[in-house]
Motif scaffolding. Structure first.
Motif, PDB file in Angstrom:
ATOM      1  N   GLU A 120      12.329  -5.722  -1.956  1.00 25.49           N
ATOM      2  CA  GLU A 120      11.730  -4.392  -1.895  1.00 25.49           C
ATOM      3  C   GLU A 120      12.701  -3.325  -2.407  1.00 25.49           C
ATOM      4  OE1 GLU A 120       8.952  -1.584  -1.632  1.00 25.49           O
ATOM      5  OE2 GLU A 120       8.584  -3.721  -1.253  1.00 25.49           O
ATOM      6  N   ARG A 125       7.701  -1.750  -4.753  1.00 24.67           N
ATOM      7  CA  ARG A 125       6.291  -1.875  -5.118  1.00 24.67           C
ATOM      8  C   ARG A 125       5.433  -0.748  -4.555  1.00 24.67           C
ATOM      9  NH1 ARG A 125       4.804  -7.924  -3.571  1.00 24.67           N
ATOM     10  NH2 ARG A 125       6.257  -7.499  -1.858  1.00 24.67           N
ATOM     11  N   GLY A 129       6.877   3.414  -8.101  1.00 22.90           N
ATOM     12  CA  GLY A 129       8.102   2.630  -8.002  1.00 22.90           C
ATOM     13  C   GLY A 129       8.989   2.976  -6.829  1.00 22.90           C
TER      14      GLY A 129
END
Length: 213
Positions: A120, A125, A129
């Motif tokens: 992450e 995600r 972004g």
């Protein structure tokens, strides 16, 4: 035994690619690494990896025209086929312990530390972004739990599974290295008695200096 060069198919930033590299470095095996093989660039996103791995994953080891996948199996193959320092113990009992922990690290620990947490930060995600802070918050208790388990399992031993560097160390080190580089790593590692010193010892090895870049 053989001394032919091997190719590690996969991006060098992958923790598992780095695990295979560490095994090669420890044993003095000549290797290349990257996503190009036989002048073909293999993408992680277009499905071309499926011709090398049935589930489209990395790393894949290419040796003598044959392909081997899954990191613990690749590392055992390298240890069995090449001269150099042994990365597995001599006795069946000790070897089984390294095997079970190598698999545990590659499945459960990887899931907690890498898939559900580190990725992450590396590949956010969220919208535009952004890092999904709620996902991080949700995953962090399991990260702390797993780090505590690893700290207890390591104890005062010089290496994760005993007195010598093994495949288990090769699988664990890249995960811990990435985790310790996070801006808030101090709070993750605080209270751990053994892992911080272990990681520094492993980073000081010539193999890690060549791989953890």
């Amino acid at each position: 035994m053989t001394s032919d060069k091997v190719h590690i198919l996969g991006p060098q930033f992958s923790t598992f690619v780095r695990s295979v590299q560490l095994c090669c470095e420890e044993k003095g095996i000549a290797y290349t690494v990257g996503t190009t093989i036989d002048q073909q660039t293999v993408s992680l996103n277009d499905g071309s990896l499926f011709q090398f791995h049935p589930f489209g994953k990395v790393p894949v080891l290419i040796h003598h025209g044959k392909r081997f996948f899954e990191t613990p199996a690749i590392c055992r193959y390298l240890d069995n086929c090449f001269d150099g320092v042994a990365l597995q113990p001599d006795t069946a009992e000790a070897k089984a312990e390294v095997d079970e922990w190598s698999n545990c690290l590659a499945i459960y620990v990887d899931r907690a530390l890498v898939r559900d947490y580190l990725l992450e930060f590396a590949f956010p995600r969220g919208p535009e972004g952004q890092i999904r802070k709620q996902e991080i918050k949700a995953a962090e208790p399991q990260v702390l739990k797993v780090l505590g388990l690893l700290d207890t399992e390591l104890g005062s031993k010089p290496f994760f599974k005993g007195d010598n560097f093994t495949i288990a160390d090769a699988i664990l080190i890249p995960m811990l290295d990435y985790l310790q580089r996070l801006p808030h790593a101090e709070q993750l590692f605080s209270g751990l008695q053994y892992l911080p010193g272990y990681l520094q010892r492993m980073r000081d090895r010539a193999s890690a200096k060549a791989v953890l870049i």
